[in-house]
Design a protein around this motif. Structure first.
Motif, PDB file in Angstrom:
ATOM      1  N   PHE A 140       0.832  -1.198   0.000  1.00 42.67           N
ATOM      2  CA  PHE A 140       0.000   0.000   0.000  1.00 42.67           C
ATOM      3  C   PHE A 140       0.873   1.257   0.000  1.00 42.67           C
ATOM      4  O   PHE A 140       0.660   2.176  -0.793  1.00 42.67           O
ATOM      5  N   TYR A 141       1.869   1.314   0.889  1.00 41.20           N
ATOM      6  CA  TYR A 141       2.730   2.500   0.961  1.00 41.20           C
ATOM      7  C   TYR A 141       3.495   2.698  -0.350  1.00 41.20           C
ATOM      8  O   TYR A 141       3.692   3.811  -0.798  1.00 41.20           O
ATOM      9  N   ARG A 142       3.902   1.593  -0.990  1.00 45.16           N
ATOM     10  CA  ARG A 142       4.563   1.701  -2.290  1.00 45.16           C
ATOM     11  C   ARG A 142       3.608   2.292  -3.317  1.00 45.16           C
ATOM     12  O   ARG A 142       3.992   3.121  -4.146  1.00 45.16           O
ATOM     13  N   SER A 143       2.319   1.883  -3.264  1.00 42.79           N
ATOM     14  CA  SER A 143       1.352   2.418  -4.226  1.00 42.79           C
ATOM     15  C   SER A 143       1.111   3.912  -4.009  1.00 42.79           C
ATOM     16  O   SER A 143       0.802   4.632  -4.947  1.00 42.79           O
ATOM     17  N   VAL A 144       1.279   4.363  -2.776  1.00 48.27           N
ATOM     18  CA  VAL A 144       1.077   5.781  -2.458  1.00 48.27           C
ATOM     19  C   VAL A 144       2.308   6.608  -2.810  1.00 48.27           C
ATOM     20  O   VAL A 144       2.212   7.650  -3.455  1.00 48.27           O
ATOM     21  N   PHE A 145       3.497   6.143  -2.365  1.00 41.62           N
ATOM     22  CA  PHE A 145       4.720   6.937  -2.472  1.00 41.62           C
ATOM     23  C   PHE A 145       5.620   6.552  -3.635  1.00 41.62           C
ATOM     24  O   PHE A 145       6.575   7.257  -3.941  1.00 41.62           O
ATOM     25  N   GLY A 146       5.349   5.419  -4.278  1.00 43.03           N
ATOM     26  CA  GLY A 146       6.207   4.943  -5.351  1.00 43.03           C
ATOM     27  C   GLY A 146       7.381   4.153  -4.789  1.00 43.03           C
ATOM     28  O   GLY A 146       7.416   3.806  -3.615  1.00 43.03           O
ATOM     29  N   GLY A 147       8.346   3.872  -5.655  1.00 43.25           N
ATOM     30  CA  GLY A 147       9.540   3.156  -5.225  1.00 43.25           C
ATOM     31  C   GLY A 147       9.417   1.663  -5.423  1.00 43.25           C
ATOM     32  O   GLY A 147       8.646   1.178  -6.250  1.00 43.25           O
ATOM     33  N   HIS A 148      10.186   0.932  -4.634  1.00 45.48           N
ATOM     34  CA  HIS A 148      10.150  -0.527  -4.721  1.00 45.48           C
ATOM     35  C   HIS A 148      10.109  -1.131  -3.325  1.00 45.48           C
ATOM     36  O   HIS A 148      10.559  -0.520  -2.354  1.00 45.48           O
ATOM     37  N   THR A 149       9.566  -2.333  -3.271  1.00 42.78           N
ATOM     38  CA  THR A 149       9.409  -3.062  -2.014  1.00 42.78           C
ATOM     39  C   THR A 149      10.380  -4.231  -1.985  1.00 42.78           C
ATOM     40  O   THR A 149      10.551  -4.918  -2.987  1.00 42.78           O
ATOM     41  N   VAL A 150      11.000  -4.445  -0.836  1.00 44.00           N
ATOM     42  CA  VAL A 150      11.779  -5.639  -0.573  1.00 44.00           C
ATOM     43  C   VAL A 150      11.185  -6.261   0.678  1.00 44.00           C
ATOM     44  O   VAL A 150      10.929  -5.558   1.657  1.00 44.00           O
ATOM     45  N   ALA A 151      10.937  -7.567   0.647  1.00 48.36           N
ATOM     46  CA  ALA A 151      10.396  -8.245   1.818  1.00 48.36           C
ATOM     47  C   ALA A 151      11.089  -9.591   1.991  1.00 48.36           C
ATOM     48  O   ALA A 151      11.189 -10.366   1.038  1.00 48.36           O
ATOM     49  N   VAL A 152      11.564  -9.844   3.187  1.00 48.61           N
ATOM     50  CA  VAL A 152      12.186 -11.110   3.552  1.00 48.61           C
ATOM     51  C   VAL A 152      11.256 -11.788   4.549  1.00 48.61           C
ATOM     52  O   VAL A 152      10.935 -11.210   5.589  1.00 48.61           O
ATOM     53  N   THR A 153      10.809 -12.995   4.221  1.00 55.22           N
ATOM     54  CA  THR A 153       9.907 -13.708   5.123  1.00 55.22           C
ATOM     55  C   THR A 153      10.705 -14.458   6.190  1.00 55.22           C
ATOM     56  O   THR A 153      11.925 -14.640   6.074  1.00 55.22           O
ATOM     57  N   TYR A 154      10.002 -14.917   7.199  1.00 50.22           N
ATOM     58  CA  TYR A 154      10.645 -15.751   8.217  1.00 50.22           C
ATOM     59  C   TYR A 154      11.204 -17.013   7.571  1.00 50.22           C
ATOM     60  O   TYR A 154      12.284 -17.481   7.942  1.00 50.22           O
ATOM     61  N   LYS A 155      10.499 -17.555   6.575  1.00 48.86           N
ATOM     62  CA  LYS A 155      10.990 -18.736   5.865  1.00 48.86           C
ATOM     63  C   LYS A 155      12.273 -18.400   5.109  1.00 48.86           C
ATOM     64  O   LYS A 155      13.240 -19.168   5.163  1.00 48.86           O
ATOM     65  N   ASP A 156      12.290 -17.244   4.416  1.00 53.86           N
ATOM     66  CA  ASP A 156      13.487 -16.830   3.664  1.00 53.86           C
ATOM     67  C   ASP A 156      14.707 -16.752   4.580  1.00 53.86           C
ATOM     68  O   ASP A 156      15.816 -17.089   4.179  1.00 53.86           O
ATOM     69  N   ALA A 157      14.492 -16.265   5.810  1.00 56.90           N
ATOM     70  CA  ALA A 157      15.588 -16.057   6.755  1.00 56.90           C
ATOM     71  C   ALA A 157      15.899 -17.305   7.572  1.00 56.90           C
ATOM     72  O   ALA A 157      16.815 -17.286   8.395  1.00 56.90           O
ATOM     73  N   GLY A 158      15.153 -18.379   7.365  1.00 57.13           N
ATOM     74  CA  GLY A 158      15.383 -19.601   8.134  1.00 57.13           C
ATOM     75  C   GLY A 158      15.068 -19.420   9.607  1.00 57.13           C
ATOM     76  O   GLY A 158      15.719 -20.003  10.461  1.00 57.13           O
ATOM     77  N   ASN A 159      14.037 -18.620   9.902  1.00 61.19           N
ATOM     78  CA  ASN A 159      13.714 -18.288  11.296  1.00 61.19           C
ATOM     79  C   ASN A 159      12.232 -18.534  11.588  1.00 61.19           C
ATOM     80  O   ASN A 159      11.587 -17.752  12.262  1.00 61.19           O
ATOM     81  N   VAL A 160      11.684 -19.650  11.079  1.00 62.05           N
ATOM     82  CA  VAL A 160      10.272 -19.976  11.278  1.00 62.05           C
ATOM     83  C   VAL A 160      10.081 -20.562  12.664  1.00 62.05           C
ATOM     84  O   VAL A 160      10.688 -21.568  13.009  1.00 62.05           O
TER      85      VAL A 160
END
Length: 140
Positions: free
Chosen positions: A21-41
């Protein structure tokens, strides 16, 4: 040497939606690391929740967010943000940490983490929660 401060927003299961949502308002790009991606589930139902995410826009807008895991207390709106201080120099971040830690409640000591050369979290004597870390290149 320089550091940046960024508002770090806290959610429970809706961080990715908020970042988009904030990206749609302000523009730019989003980066997201999940708990699974980080091996921290810790809870399989939260594996795809955001452990760390950000939106960065060319106009200077920057916000970070994560999903507070269910094993930690969370009340929507009660502790809605952290202040993130990020730098590239471990000595500089360590010095800031030691000064900020005076009279604080250390939630996570400043030490190496799987995602950063140094990472720590504390709540200062005024009740503000700070996250300090040394930037690591993002490979995701």
């Amino acid at each position: 040497m320089s550091v940046t401060t960024t508002t770090h927003l806290n959610f429970r299961g809706s961080a990715r939606e908020a970042l988009d949502f904030y990206r749609s308002v302000f523009g730019g790009h989003t980066v997201a690391v999940t708990y699974k991606d980080a091996g921290n589930v810790q809870d399989d139902s939260e594996a795809d929740w955001v452990m760390w995410g950000q939106v960065v826009a060319g106009n200077g807008f920057r916000v970070m967010a994560y999903d507070v895991p269910s094993a930690m207390p969370y009340e929507r709106g009660a502790n809605p943000f952290f202040v993130s201080v990020r730098g590239e120099d471990a000595e500089e971040i360590s010095a800031l940490w030691h000064r900020l830690a005076d009279g604080s409640n250390v939630l996570r000591p400043l030490e190496p983490a799987a995602w950063a050369p140094l990472y720590g979290m504390l709540t200062d004597r005024f009740g503000v929660t700070w996250v300090l870390d040394v930037a690591a290149p993002c490979n995701g």
